[in-house]
Design an enzyme around this catalytic site. Structure first.
Site: not given
Length: 412
Positions: A88, A91, A148, A252
């Site tokens: 993720s 992202k 997320s 993140k």
């Protein structure tokens, strides 16, 4: 008659002198000014001070990269150019393109984001969007940054790119622009897909880009808990460093079976901004341990040395051959701080090199001089001094008007 001729001759001489003065024909010699010893800052595109020798850090992960956010200087790396899935952390690019669309006025934070069947079918972490359900872009970004949410990421990608495949093309194009040479995206959320690969260094590059150009992302990445759907849906941040590490700001996390457990962690202390990327840890605790080790090393080994004001620097520079007598100077190319290893941080000197005057035409943003940063006899960096305004070259009509004003004592 002789007196009349003499008067005409004198008037002619005066006119010639004033005309020459209007064109600024007086010649100026170059002048080098040296400021007092000052501390200075690093260039944005390259390190002024080389990174210290890399220590042997125990990092429980497959790959890692620690960089200075302001300069992009690599402070530590482990298999930093080895391609692997990044889960993720993908992202980050999705968010970067989304914020850029907001900056460009193509969408707004209160824009409603529709949910397609495709977004609805995303697996992994999600906020359980239903087809036809609508949230504002602000709410969707919150879901992406805090929880997320894969479904939210794909819904936003469809809004910005028209479709997820179209958005993926934008992701890869932007990655190429940023110099992420070892990155290929195949989706907007980071679910394991064959060929969807990046590196710790490339992740650091895109993390730096979003932090430097879209600082509003920190508003979302710093949220610990929140809700959606009027409190019915709980959001809890996946980045546990928010509660454990002094100075953490984001950025993140990511976890898949193919990528392992990953994080791109941003933190700030004493004016020093660092980004620590950890890929391929075996557990969440090891991911956070590795990121903590990297950040601790960076803050212990490096300092952001401030740049004091150069009090004697001129604010204007003369211009000849123009109706403008001078133009202001722009020193904004000088950064505020200089990244330096703490063991070698010392007082620096700055040398300002400027001509005494410029020749018209002068254009806004034109480089007119430099500031050189020195440590002893060693030059650490050189920064441009630019013109902060235009100064057009004088034409005959303007020169004649100035001459007439000078002769008559009135303004034309």
């Amino acid at each position: 008659m002789e007196r009349k001729n003499l008067a005409l001759l004198c008037a002619g001489v005066v006119c010639f002198w004033l005309f020459a003065l209007a064109f600024g024909t007086a010649q100026g010699n170059g002048l080098r000014q040296q400021s007092p010893a000052v501390q200075a800052a690093a260039d944005q595109t390259q390190p002024v001070q080389p990174a210290a020798a890399q220590p042997a850090l125990e990092l429980p992960c497959r790959a890692a990269c620690l960089i200075d956010q302001q300069t992009g200087t690599i402070l530590y790396e482990k298999n930093a150019d080895q391609q692997m899935p990044i889960a993720s952390i993908t992202k980050v690019m999705t968010l970067l393109l989304t914020f850029e669309a907001v900056h460009d006025g193509r969408i707004a934070m209160d824009t409603l984001v529709p949910v397609s069947e495709h977004a609805y079918h995303m697996g992994g972490s999600q906020i359980w969007l239903e087809p036809g359900e609508q949230f504002t872009l602000d709410e969707m970004i919150k879901a992406i940054c805090v929880s997320s949410a894969n479904d939210a990421a794909v819904a936003v990608a469809e809004l910005v790119g028209g479709s997820e495949p179209g958005f993926v093309q934008m992701m890869n194009a932007r990655a190429a622009e940023l110099g992420m040479v070892n990155t290929t995206f195949h989706n907007a959320c980071g679910l394991d897909t064959e060929g969807h690969l990046s590196t710790a260094h490339d992740v650091a590059i895109m993390s730096r880009e979003i932090l430097n150009t879209c600082p509003e992302v920190l508003h979302y990445t710093g949220i610990w808990t929140d809700t959606l759907r009027g409190g019915a849906t709980q959001l809890v941040n996946t980045n546990k460093l928010l509660k454990r590490y002094n100075g953490i700001t984001g950025l993140k996390t990511g976890t898949t079976s193919g990528a392992g457990v990953c994080i791109s962690a941003s933190a700030t202390r004493d004016g020093l901004d660092l980004i620590a990327v950890v890929l391929g840890s075996l557990s969440s605790s090891e991911r956070f341990t590795a990121a903590t080790t990297l950040l601790d090393y960076g803050f212990a080994a490096y300092a952001a040395v401030p740049l004091p004001a150069m009090e004697d620097r001129p604010l204007l520079i003369k211009v000849k051959g123009s109706a403008e007598e001078s133009v202001p100077l722009d020193y904004t190319a000088l950064p505020e701080t200089l990244l330096m290893p703490k063991e070698s941080a010392a007082a620096l000197t700055a040398q300002l090199d400027l001509p005494q005057e410029l020749e018209a035409p002068v254009q806004l943003g034109q480089t007119v001089g430099t500031v050189r940063i020195l440590s002893g006899e060693t030059q650490l960096g050189e920064y441009e001094v630019r013109a902060a305004a235009d100064a057009e070259k004088m034409d005959f009509g303007t020169a004649f008007g100035l001459l007439w004003d000078a002769l008559t004592g009135c303004e034309s």
